[in-house]
Structures are given as structure tokens and as C-alpha cells.
Design an enzyme around this catalytic site. Structure first.
Site, PDB file in Angstrom:
ATOM      1  N   HIS A 272       0.520  -0.962  -0.499  1.00  0.00           N
ATOM      2  CA  HIS A 272       0.101   0.273   0.017  1.00  0.00           C
ATOM      3  C   HIS A 272       0.998   0.851   0.189  1.00  0.00           C
ATOM      4  O   HIS A 272       2.059   0.787   0.810  1.00  0.00           O
ATOM      5  CB  HIS A 272      -0.966  -0.301   1.707  1.00  0.00           C
ATOM      6  CG  HIS A 272      -2.382  -0.823   1.306  1.00  0.00           C
ATOM      7  ND1 HIS A 272      -3.474  -1.205   1.666  1.00  0.00           N
ATOM      8  CD2 HIS A 272      -2.464  -1.521  -0.096  1.00  0.00           C
ATOM      9  CE1 HIS A 272      -3.809  -2.509   1.323  1.00  0.00           C
ATOM     10  NE2 HIS A 272      -3.568  -2.697   0.410  1.00  0.00           N
TER      11      HIS A 272
ATOM     12  N   GLU B 291       0.498   3.847   1.793  1.00  0.00           N
ATOM     13  CA  GLU B 291       1.539   4.142   3.548  1.00  0.00           C
ATOM     14  C   GLU B 291       2.491   3.705   3.458  1.00  0.00           C
ATOM     15  O   GLU B 291       3.698   3.995   3.906  1.00  0.00           O
ATOM     16  CB  GLU B 291       0.076   4.266   4.363  1.00  0.00           C
ATOM     17  CG  GLU B 291      -1.048   5.213   3.723  1.00  0.00           C
ATOM     18  CD  GLU B 291      -2.258   4.383   2.799  1.00  0.00           C
ATOM     19  OE1 GLU B 291      -1.987   3.335   2.171  1.00  0.00           O
ATOM     20  OE2 GLU B 291      -3.683   4.120   3.302  1.00  0.00           O
TER      21      GLU B 291
ATOM     22  N   CYS C 279      -6.631   1.698   5.116  1.00  0.00           N
ATOM     23  CA  CYS C 279      -7.326   0.656   5.780  1.00  0.00           C
ATOM     24  C   CYS C 279      -6.701   0.636   7.203  1.00  0.00           C
ATOM     25  O   CYS C 279      -5.601   0.607   7.872  1.00  0.00           O
ATOM     26  CB  CYS C 279      -6.663  -0.773   4.374  1.00  0.00           C
ATOM     27  SG  CYS C 279      -4.902  -0.912   4.570  1.00  0.00           S
TER      28      CYS C 279
ATOM     29  N   CYS D 160      -2.645  -0.259   6.938  1.00  0.00           N
ATOM     30  CA  CYS D 160      -1.538   1.230   6.655  1.00  0.00           C
ATOM     31  C   CYS D 160      -2.316   1.815   8.431  1.00  0.00           C
ATOM     32  O   CYS D 160      -1.039   2.395   8.868  1.00  0.00           O
ATOM     33  CB  CYS D 160      -2.225   1.356   5.483  1.00  0.00           C
ATOM     34  SG  CYS D 160      -1.894   0.941   4.053  1.00  0.00           S
TER      35      CYS D 160
HETATM   36  O1  LIG Z   1      -4.680   2.273   2.980  1.00  0.00           O
HETATM   37  C1  LIG Z   1      -5.133   1.917   1.347  1.00  0.00           C
HETATM   38  N1  LIG Z   1      -3.714   1.892   0.574  1.00  0.00           N
HETATM   39  C2  LIG Z   1      -3.768   1.538  -0.783  1.00  0.00           C
HETATM   40  O2  LIG Z   1      -2.237   1.278  -1.045  1.00  0.00           O
HETATM   41  N2  LIG Z   1      -4.509   0.859  -1.162  1.00  0.00           N
HETATM   42  C3  LIG Z   1      -4.147   0.398  -2.593  1.00  0.00           C
HETATM   43  C4  LIG Z   1      -4.248  -1.608  -2.525  1.00  0.00           C
HETATM   44  C5  LIG Z   1      -4.478  -1.285  -3.593  1.00  0.00           C
HETATM   45  O3  LIG Z   1      -4.016  -1.402  -5.271  1.00  0.00           O
HETATM   46  C6  LIG Z   1      -5.983  -0.840  -4.378  1.00  0.00           C
HETATM   47  C7  LIG Z   1      -7.269  -0.743  -3.540  1.00  0.00           C
HETATM   48  O4  LIG Z   1      -7.749  -1.395  -4.640  1.00  0.00           O
HETATM   49  P1  LIG Z   1      -9.528  -1.060  -5.510  1.00  0.00           P
HETATM   50  O5  LIG Z   1      -9.856   0.158  -5.025  1.00  0.00           O
HETATM   51  O6  LIG Z   1      -9.244  -1.555  -6.286  1.00  0.00           O
HETATM   52  O7  LIG Z   1     -10.352  -3.381  -4.557  1.00  0.00           O
HETATM   53  O8  LIG Z   1      -5.507   0.688  -2.940  1.00  0.00           O
HETATM   54  C8  LIG Z   1      -5.875   0.812  -0.505  1.00  0.00           C
HETATM   55  C9  LIG Z   1      -6.169   1.121   0.814  1.00  0.00           C
HETATM   56  C10 LIG Z   1      -6.963   1.573   1.829  1.00  0.00           C
HETATM   57  O9  LIG Z   1      -8.067   0.446   0.567  1.00  0.00           O
HETATM   58 ZN   LIG Z   2      -4.075   0.286   3.241  1.00  0.00          ZN
END
Ligand SMILES: O=c1[nH]c(=O)n([C@H]2C[C@H](O)[C@@H](COP(=O)(O)O)O2)cc1CO
Ligand SMILES: [Zn+2]
Length: 182
Positions: A93, A95, A119, A122
Site C-alpha cells: 500500500h 502508506e 485500511c 496501514c
Molecule cells: O490504505 C490503502 N492504501 C492503498 O494503497 N490501497 C491500494 C491497494 C490496492 O492497490 C488499491 C485498492 O484497490 P481497489 O479499489 O481496486 O479494490 O488501493 C488501498 C488502501 C485501502 O483501501
Molecule cells: Zn492500506
């Protein structure tokens, strides 16, 4: 440390096209958005920018596969359930990458600007690293358990994430950047 008279003087701010000072919030969210652009995720590109108490950027990141795993055929498929053929078990992610890429010894007391509400995993990283401020843009996954757990974690840790609402200002700022201007 004794403060000099210079500490009390207004510090220069990066100008907007119109010549006025740009707000820190707008500037740092614009940086997070620019880093999000680099994400290889075809669906949700997330950018994060960590700023210390002096207003310096000390870490940036975007969601991507772990270093060295980029071209190894890991899936970018999305959707639930989050099985082995979906991106979720593999992607780092934004973060996490921002914290791992940090340029200062620690990020105690820093603020993280992130283009998507963090999330739960994170949130744990943010809390454990000592980051005290969270500014987010989108909350499109607010109904997911991961987000609901993050809300609980932040609440327990005394962190109050704040939604960034000045979308028009950030769009105007990004549009005002003219690399050909002298
Ligand atoms: O805290 C976060 N940080 C982060 O980088 N992400 C990224 C993970 C995935 O590559 C994308 C989420 O994918 P999608 O919206 O297609 O389900 O975002 C997702 C979150 C929380 O959703
Ligand atoms: Zn995350």
C-alpha cells in the site's frame, strides 16, 4: 533553542499561478496525487506524502508490487472474495511505501496525506510509526471492514483523520503548473 527574529518572519510559500501563497494542505495533497499517478494499479491508484512538523516532506509512496516483483506476473485483478488470484495479497500500500521510503530517522508527530482513507493494516503502521495526523481525499471504501477497523484503530489511538475537501483548489494548482513558463 533560542528563537531568532527570523523565526517570527513569514516564511516564503510556493506561489500559485495567480501569485498568491498556496496552502500547505493543497500542496501536499497535490504531491500525494502526483505520486498516485505512478501506481501501476489499473483501478485504484493511491499516493501518500508524509510531512514533518517543519513542513518538510520526509516520505512518499504509491501502491505497487514489492520491489523486484513488479514484472513477475502477480495479478492486478480486483474484487471480492480476495483470493490468491487477486492483487490484495501482494500489493504494498501507498502508506507502507511512504513509511518505508522515509528520509528522516523517524516520523514521530508527522502528518500523512493520502489519496484514499487508510485500511486497517496501514492504520496500524501509521500508529506504530508515531504519525499523528491523517489527511485523506477519497473514502470510497468506507463500507469495507478494513476501513471500519481502521476507524476504530485511529479512534483508539487518538488520531482524528480529516477529509481533504479543497478538490477544486488542488485541481487548479495542478493545472497551473507550466513547465514552459520562464
Ligand atoms: O490504505 C490503502 N492504501 C492503498 O494503497 N490501497 C491500494 C491497494 C490496492 O492497490 C488499491 C485498492 O484497490 P481497489 O479499489 O481496486 O479494490 O488501493 C488501498 C488502501 C485501502 O483501501
Ligand atoms: Zn492500506
Amino acid at each position: 533553542m533560542a528563537s531568532s527574529s527570523k523565526d517570527n518572519e513569514p516564511q516564503p510559500q510556493p506561489p500559485t499561478q495567480a501569485g498568491g501563497p498556496i496552502e500547505d494542505d493543497v500542496y501536499f495533497m497535490a504531491v500525494a496525487l502526483m505520486f498516485a499517478k505512478k501506481s501501476p494499479d489499473p483501478n485504484t491508484k493511491v499516493g501518500a506524502c508524509i510531512v514533518n512538523q517543519e513542513g518538510n516532506i520526509v516520505g512518499i509512496g504509491y501502491n505497487k508490487m514489492p520491489n523486484g516483483c513488479e514484472d513477475k506476473g502477480l495479478p492486478w485483478k480486483r474484487g471480492r472474495p480476495k483470493g490468491l488470484d487477486k492483487k490484495y495479497l501482494y500489493v504494498c500500500h501507498a502508506e507502507l511505501n511512504a513509511i518505508m521510503n522515509k528520509t528522516s530517522m523517524d516520523v514521530e508527530g508527522c502528518t500523512i496525506y493520502v489519496t484514499l482513507y487508510p485500511c486497517n493494516e496501514c492504520a496500524k503502521l501509521i500508529i506504530q510509526s508515531g504519525i499523528k495526523g491523517v489527511v485523506y481525499l477519497s473514502n470510497k471504501h468506507k463500507d469495507y471492514n478494513e476501513t471500519k477497523a481502521a476507524v476504530k484503530l485511529f479512534r483508539s489511538a487518538g488520531i482524528e483523520p480529516r477529509q481533504f475537501l479543497a478538490k477544486r483548489e488542488v485541481a487548479d494548482f495542478l493545472a497551473s503548473i507550466d513547465p514552459f513558463a520562464e
